[in-house]
Design an enzyme around this catalytic site. Sequence first.
Site, PDB file in Angstrom:
ATOM      1  N   GLN A  50     -10.048  -3.906  -3.466  1.00  0.00           N
ATOM      2  CA  GLN A  50     -11.353  -3.427  -3.011  1.00  0.00           C
ATOM      3  C   GLN A  50     -12.427  -3.752  -4.049  1.00  0.00           C
ATOM      4  O   GLN A  50     -13.491  -4.273  -3.722  1.00  0.00           O
ATOM      5  CB  GLN A  50     -11.284  -1.906  -2.778  1.00  0.00           C
ATOM      6  CG  GLN A  50     -12.601  -1.314  -2.332  1.00  0.00           C
ATOM      7  CD  GLN A  50     -13.039  -1.825  -0.968  1.00  0.00           C
ATOM      8  OE1 GLN A  50     -12.309  -1.705  -0.006  1.00  0.00           O
ATOM      9  NE2 GLN A  50     -14.229  -2.406  -0.883  1.00  0.00           N
ATOM     10  N   CYS A 101     -16.708   1.712   0.339  1.00  0.00           N
ATOM     11  CA  CYS A 101     -15.527   0.881   0.586  1.00  0.00           C
ATOM     12  C   CYS A 101     -14.988   1.051   2.005  1.00  0.00           C
ATOM     13  O   CYS A 101     -14.215   0.227   2.462  1.00  0.00           O
ATOM     14  CB  CYS A 101     -14.451   1.189  -0.437  1.00  0.00           C
ATOM     15  SG  CYS A 101     -13.913   2.907  -0.390  1.00  0.00           S
ATOM     16  N   ARG A 117       0.884  -1.178   0.000  1.00  0.00           N
ATOM     17  CA  ARG A 117       0.000   0.000   0.000  1.00  0.00           C
ATOM     18  C   ARG A 117       0.913   1.216   0.000  1.00  0.00           C
ATOM     19  O   ARG A 117       1.715   1.399   0.919  1.00  0.00           O
ATOM     20  CB  ARG A 117      -0.918   0.006   1.217  1.00  0.00           C
ATOM     21  CG  ARG A 117      -1.604   1.344   1.407  1.00  0.00           C
ATOM     22  CD  ARG A 117      -2.745   1.319   2.374  1.00  0.00           C
ATOM     23  NE  ARG A 117      -3.889   0.634   1.814  1.00  0.00           N
ATOM     24  CZ  ARG A 117      -5.132   0.759   2.292  1.00  0.00           C
ATOM     25  NH1 ARG A 117      -5.372   1.524   3.340  1.00  0.00           N
ATOM     26  NH2 ARG A 117      -6.127   0.112   1.741  1.00  0.00           N
ATOM     27  N   HIS A 175      -7.152   0.824  -6.584  1.00  0.00           N
ATOM     28  CA  HIS A 175      -7.411  -0.006  -5.399  1.00  0.00           C
ATOM     29  C   HIS A 175      -8.103  -1.313  -5.854  1.00  0.00           C
ATOM     30  O   HIS A 175      -9.276  -1.550  -5.573  1.00  0.00           O
ATOM     31  CB  HIS A 175      -8.285   0.766  -4.407  1.00  0.00           C
ATOM     32  CG  HIS A 175      -8.308   0.197  -3.027  1.00  0.00           C
ATOM     33  ND1 HIS A 175      -7.548  -0.895  -2.636  1.00  0.00           N
ATOM     34  CD2 HIS A 175      -9.025   0.550  -1.921  1.00  0.00           C
ATOM     35  CE1 HIS A 175      -7.784  -1.164  -1.366  1.00  0.00           C
ATOM     36  NE2 HIS A 175      -8.675  -0.306  -0.913  1.00  0.00           N
ATOM     37  N   ARG A 213     -13.585  -8.621   1.700  1.00  0.00           N
ATOM     38  CA  ARG A 213     -12.172  -8.410   1.391  1.00  0.00           C
ATOM     39  C   ARG A 213     -11.381  -9.658   1.778  1.00  0.00           C
ATOM     40  O   ARG A 213     -10.482 -10.095   1.066  1.00  0.00           O
ATOM     41  CB  ARG A 213     -11.625  -7.195   2.159  1.00  0.00           C
ATOM     42  CG  ARG A 213     -12.179  -5.833   1.741  1.00  0.00           C
ATOM     43  CD  ARG A 213     -11.653  -5.402   0.393  1.00  0.00           C
ATOM     44  NE  ARG A 213     -10.215  -5.303   0.353  1.00  0.00           N
ATOM     45  CZ  ARG A 213      -9.495  -4.245   0.753  1.00  0.00           C
ATOM     46  NH1 ARG A 213     -10.111  -3.169   1.194  1.00  0.00           N
ATOM     47  NH2 ARG A 213      -8.175  -4.247   0.656  1.00  0.00           N
ATOM     48  N   ASP A 253     -17.197   6.949  -1.989  1.00  0.00           N
ATOM     49  CA  ASP A 253     -15.947   6.860  -1.230  1.00  0.00           C
ATOM     50  C   ASP A 253     -15.684   8.252  -0.646  1.00  0.00           C
ATOM     51  O   ASP A 253     -16.384   9.217  -0.975  1.00  0.00           O
ATOM     52  CB  ASP A 253     -14.806   6.423  -2.169  1.00  0.00           C
ATOM     53  CG  ASP A 253     -13.468   6.266  -1.456  1.00  0.00           C
ATOM     54  OD1 ASP A 253     -13.461   6.118  -0.215  1.00  0.00           O
ATOM     55  OD2 ASP A 253     -12.422   6.303  -2.137  1.00  0.00           O
TER      56      ASP A 253
END
Length: 309
Positions: A133, A260, A103, A130, A288, A220
């Site tokens: 996700q 998310c 990340r 991402h 996830r 988001d």
Amino acid sequence: MKRDFTRLLDITKKECDHLLKRAKRIKELRRKGKPYQPLKGKNLAMIFEKASTRTRISFEIGMQELGGHAVFLSPTETQIGRGEPIQDTARVLSRYVHGIMVRTFAQGIVDDLAQWATVPVINGLSDQLHPCQILADLFTIGEYKGDPRNVKVAYIGDGNNVANSWLEAAILLKAPFAIAAPKGYGPDRELVVMASKNPDFVLTDDPKEAVRDADVIYTDVWVSMGQEKEKTSRKKAFKGYKIDDRLLKAAHRDAIVMHCLPAYRGQEITDDVFERFSDVIFTQAENRLHVQKALLEWLLKGPATAPAE
Ligand code: CP
Ligand code: NVA
């Protein structure tokens, strides 16, 4: 040859189907309390240059449940933060572990890691993308709405990493997709050009236009990690982009709302709408774990688990 998951477009439609199918099976096994440990003796390095709750826990627990082990690496406690080149870090880690999850900020760091590492590299979020996700989101949509190819998703808000990965999903699956973002905050231009080949793709600055006929309304945060200095101007720019009851009236009556997480109630979504769809949103977070276990199984176990023809 090793495979990476630096972006959704690293995999084919068939591989995506395989991963979603495996995630379903892996989720079932867990619910039944049946251990499934195909990654005994395998190790995953996890580099986090940004904060995380879901990504960190789901990858760490995922590795553990698959019989393997995950090592958390933060830049402040490793030589990465002191400037050791990424190509050296990639080659060193490849001598110790069977996979690397990262990340970070620039997508270029993920791409460089993938280029230099001899083990699979997974993108756990960059400024640009991402993918983990959105893979989990596709799985969640499958559970609530059926085949994601026939489900119209409307993304409302910032054209950020999550939005860009949604564009990649729409491109990969040729699925209907709409995005409403204020001018100057749209998604990646190259991805927009690719997505525009699909007649069911809509890019607008009008949230009402985007949610028309949508089965899923998605949002988001307005201020992503690393953009904290732009907080005031962003809050102003996104004012009309909140998911509230007024906006939901323009969508299908049975549309669901996804987020998310983390969420900022009162900004991109009202508390009321968030709580009404909390089951979907927390299932999305749970998924996830299952989807990334499928991804780890596929990437780390080796060719034996390559998707069947
Ligand atoms: N959605 C998501 O990636 O959450 P974290 O930042 O907590 O990992
Ligand atoms: N767009 C958000 C996603 C967090 C999971 C960010 O990058 O901070």
